[in-house]
Design a protein around this motif. Structure first.
Motif, PDB file in Angstrom:
ATOM      1  N   MET A 188      30.839   6.753   7.824  1.00  0.00           N
ATOM      2  CA  MET A 188      29.525   7.099   7.286  1.00  0.00           C
ATOM      3  C   MET A 188      28.941   8.214   8.147  1.00  0.00           C
ATOM      4  N   THR A 189      28.461   9.271   7.524  1.00  0.00           N
ATOM      5  CA  THR A 189      27.900  10.404   8.254  1.00  0.00           C
ATOM      6  C   THR A 189      26.440  10.143   8.603  1.00  0.00           C
ATOM      7  N   ASP A 190      25.955  10.960   9.550  1.00  0.00           N
ATOM      8  CA  ASP A 190      24.546  10.831   9.936  1.00  0.00           C
ATOM      9  C   ASP A 190      23.624  11.062   8.745  1.00  0.00           C
ATOM     10  N   SER A 191      23.991  12.009   7.888  1.00  0.00           N
ATOM     11  CA  SER A 191      23.171  12.314   6.722  1.00  0.00           C
ATOM     12  C   SER A 191      23.101  11.129   5.762  1.00  0.00           C
ATOM     13  N   SER A 192      24.231  10.460   5.540  1.00  0.00           N
ATOM     14  CA  SER A 192      24.193   9.319   4.631  1.00  0.00           C
ATOM     15  C   SER A 192      23.432   8.144   5.253  1.00  0.00           C
ATOM     16  N   ILE A 193      23.512   7.997   6.566  1.00  0.00           N
ATOM     17  CA  ILE A 193      22.732   6.943   7.238  1.00  0.00           C
ATOM     18  C   ILE A 193      21.235   7.217   7.042  1.00  0.00           C
ATOM     19  N   LEU A 194      20.841   8.465   7.233  1.00  0.00           N
ATOM     20  CA  LEU A 194      19.432   8.819   7.049  1.00  0.00           C
ATOM     21  C   LEU A 194      18.998   8.628   5.601  1.00  0.00           C
ATOM     22  N   TRP A 195      19.886   8.946   4.657  1.00  0.00           N
ATOM     23  CA  TRP A 195      19.566   8.774   3.247  1.00  0.00           C
ATOM     24  C   TRP A 195      19.350   7.296   2.924  1.00  0.00           C
ATOM     25  N   TYR A 196      20.248   6.437   3.413  1.00  0.00           N
ATOM     26  CA  TYR A 196      20.075   5.000   3.191  1.00  0.00           C
ATOM     27  C   TYR A 196      18.830   4.478   3.913  1.00  0.00           C
ATOM     28  N   ALA A 197      18.580   4.985   5.116  1.00  0.00           N
ATOM     29  CA  ALA A 197      17.389   4.559   5.865  1.00  0.00           C
ATOM     30  C   ALA A 197      16.119   4.957   5.119  1.00  0.00           C
ATOM     31  N   ASN A 198      16.122   6.158   4.553  1.00  0.00           N
ATOM     32  CA  ASN A 198      14.968   6.623   3.791  1.00  0.00           C
ATOM     33  C   ASN A 198      14.719   5.727   2.589  1.00  0.00           C
ATOM     34  N   ARG A 199      15.755   5.419   1.849  1.00  0.00           N
ATOM     35  CA  ARG A 199      15.637   4.548   0.673  1.00  0.00           C
ATOM     36  C   ARG A 199      15.158   3.151   1.078  1.00  0.00           C
ATOM     37  N   ALA A 200      15.798   2.585   2.097  1.00  0.00           N
ATOM     38  CA  ALA A 200      15.464   1.217   2.517  1.00  0.00           C
ATOM     39  C   ALA A 200      14.029   1.117   3.026  1.00  0.00           C
ATOM     40  N   THR A 201      13.632   2.065   3.878  1.00  0.00           N
ATOM     41  CA  THR A 201      12.273   1.998   4.419  1.00  0.00           C
ATOM     42  C   THR A 201      11.226   2.252   3.337  1.00  0.00           C
ATOM     43  N   GLY A 202      11.566   3.041   2.322  1.00  0.00           N
ATOM     44  CA  GLY A 202      10.646   3.237   1.198  1.00  0.00           C
ATOM     45  C   GLY A 202      10.440   1.938   0.432  1.00  0.00           C
ATOM     46  N   ALA A 203      11.542   1.228   0.145  1.00  0.00           N
ATOM     47  CA  ALA A 203      11.443  -0.047  -0.584  1.00  0.00           C
ATOM     48  C   ALA A 203      10.707  -1.101   0.241  1.00  0.00           C
ATOM     49  N   VAL A 204      11.022  -1.173   1.527  1.00  0.00           N
ATOM     50  CA  VAL A 204      10.352  -2.162   2.390  1.00  0.00           C
ATOM     51  C   VAL A 204       8.866  -1.829   2.510  1.00  0.00           C
ATOM     52  N   SER A 205       8.547  -0.537   2.593  1.00  0.00           N
ATOM     53  CA  SER A 205       7.139  -0.129   2.662  1.00  0.00           C
ATOM     54  C   SER A 205       6.385  -0.566   1.411  1.00  0.00           C
ATOM     55  N   LEU A 206       7.009  -0.410   0.248  1.00  0.00           N
ATOM     56  CA  LEU A 206       6.379  -0.844  -1.001  1.00  0.00           C
ATOM     57  C   LEU A 206       6.055  -2.336  -0.947  1.00  0.00           C
ATOM     58  N   VAL A 207       7.013  -3.132  -0.527  1.00  0.00           N
ATOM     59  CA  VAL A 207       6.794  -4.586  -0.465  1.00  0.00           C
ATOM     60  C   VAL A 207       5.706  -4.921   0.554  1.00  0.00           C
ATOM     61  N   LEU A 208       5.802  -4.346   1.747  1.00  0.00           N
ATOM     62  CA  LEU A 208       4.822  -4.669   2.791  1.00  0.00           C
ATOM     63  C   LEU A 208       3.415  -4.218   2.411  1.00  0.00           C
ATOM     64  N   PHE A 209       3.291  -3.014   1.867  1.00  0.00           N
ATOM     65  CA  PHE A 209       1.950  -2.553   1.474  1.00  0.00           C
ATOM     66  C   PHE A 209       1.408  -3.355   0.296  1.00  0.00           C
ATOM     67  N   THR A 210       2.277  -3.849  -0.560  1.00  0.00           N
ATOM     68  CA  THR A 210       1.834  -4.732  -1.640  1.00  0.00           C
ATOM     69  C   THR A 210       1.256  -6.016  -1.050  1.00  0.00           C
ATOM     70  N   VAL A 211       1.950  -6.601  -0.094  1.00  0.00           N
ATOM     71  CA  VAL A 211       1.458  -7.820   0.552  1.00  0.00           C
ATOM     72  C   VAL A 211       0.151  -7.534   1.289  1.00  0.00           C
ATOM     73  N   VAL A 212       0.039  -6.354   1.913  1.00  0.00           N
ATOM     74  CA  VAL A 212      -1.197  -5.971   2.601  1.00  0.00           C
ATOM     75  C   VAL A 212      -2.361  -5.897   1.607  1.00  0.00           C
ATOM     76  N   VAL A 213      -2.122  -5.303   0.441  1.00  0.00           N
ATOM     77  CA  VAL A 213      -3.169  -5.237  -0.587  1.00  0.00           C
ATOM     78  C   VAL A 213      -3.559  -6.644  -1.040  1.00  0.00           C
ATOM     79  N   LEU A 214      -2.560  -7.498  -1.239  1.00  0.00           N
ATOM     80  CA  LEU A 214      -2.843  -8.871  -1.665  1.00  0.00           C
ATOM     81  C   LEU A 214      -3.641  -9.622  -0.606  1.00  0.00           C
TER      82      LEU A 214
END
Length: 194
Positions: free
Chosen positions: A1-27
């Protein structure tokens, strides 16, 4: 796995986790506003959990932004993350993410300065968090590479349903409270005495 693909997966994962966490924060923020509490927690526990998750969500958002800037696949600059709609890459969708971030930064900064600003000023700025969440959601739908996948669709629908439900409860309680005029309260009190 290249550094670029790691960053791409990290970007996707942190975006999804941010959505869930900010949803819980709003709730949790809605629950705090309703003077609610979570089972097993005193009211101040709900407030404390709201603050702690807000910081956790902000941390994941920072990681999301860092991964997006560091990933060389597309050219996203630091300026693109703070000035809306100037990016060469997906200016509308990235710009909406920037607007959501800027609103969130205003909430974060005023929350840190809450004691100096006063409750009324802090509350007025804190309402921006309610605007930040749907703008960030639209950003994710528009620019997210997983937006069309089944798992992300269900995650998004679940988050939207949860926030709409909490908002509906909040609006309903506010409407009920506004109907309780002083004369109606007086009649209720007099009826209880008779």
């Amino acid at each position: 796995m290249t550094d670029s693909s790691i960053l791409w997966y990290a970007n996707r994962a942190t975006g999804a986790v941010s959505l869930v966490l900010f949803t819980v924060v709003v709730l949790l923020g809605t629950a705090v506003r309703l003077r609610g509490r979570l089972p097993g927690l005193p009211r101040f526990g709900t407030v404390t959990l709201h603050r702690a998750l807000s910081l956790s969500a902000t941390t994941f958002l920072a990681l999301h932004i860092i991964a997006a800037i560091a990933d060389g696949y597309v050219n996203i600059t630091t300026l693109d993350t703070v000035v809306p709609f100037v990016s060469d890459y997906q200016p509308l969708w990235l710009g909406l993410g920037t607007v959501a971030l800027d609103l969130l930064l205003a909430v974060l900064i005023t929350s840190l300065l809450r004691a100096r600003l006063g409750h009324r000023t802090w509350r007025a700025v804190h309402w921006l968090a309610y605007a930040s969440w749907p703008i960030a959601l639209i950003h994710g739908i528009g620019i997210g590479t997983d937006a069309g996948t089944t798992w992300m669709l269900w995650l998004t629908v679940s988050c939207v349903a949860a926030v709409l439900t909490a908002s509906g409860i909040r609006v309903t309680q506010a409407a009920r409270a506004s109907r309780r005029t002083p004369s109606a309260l007086l009649r209720t009190a007099e009826g209880a005495r008779s």
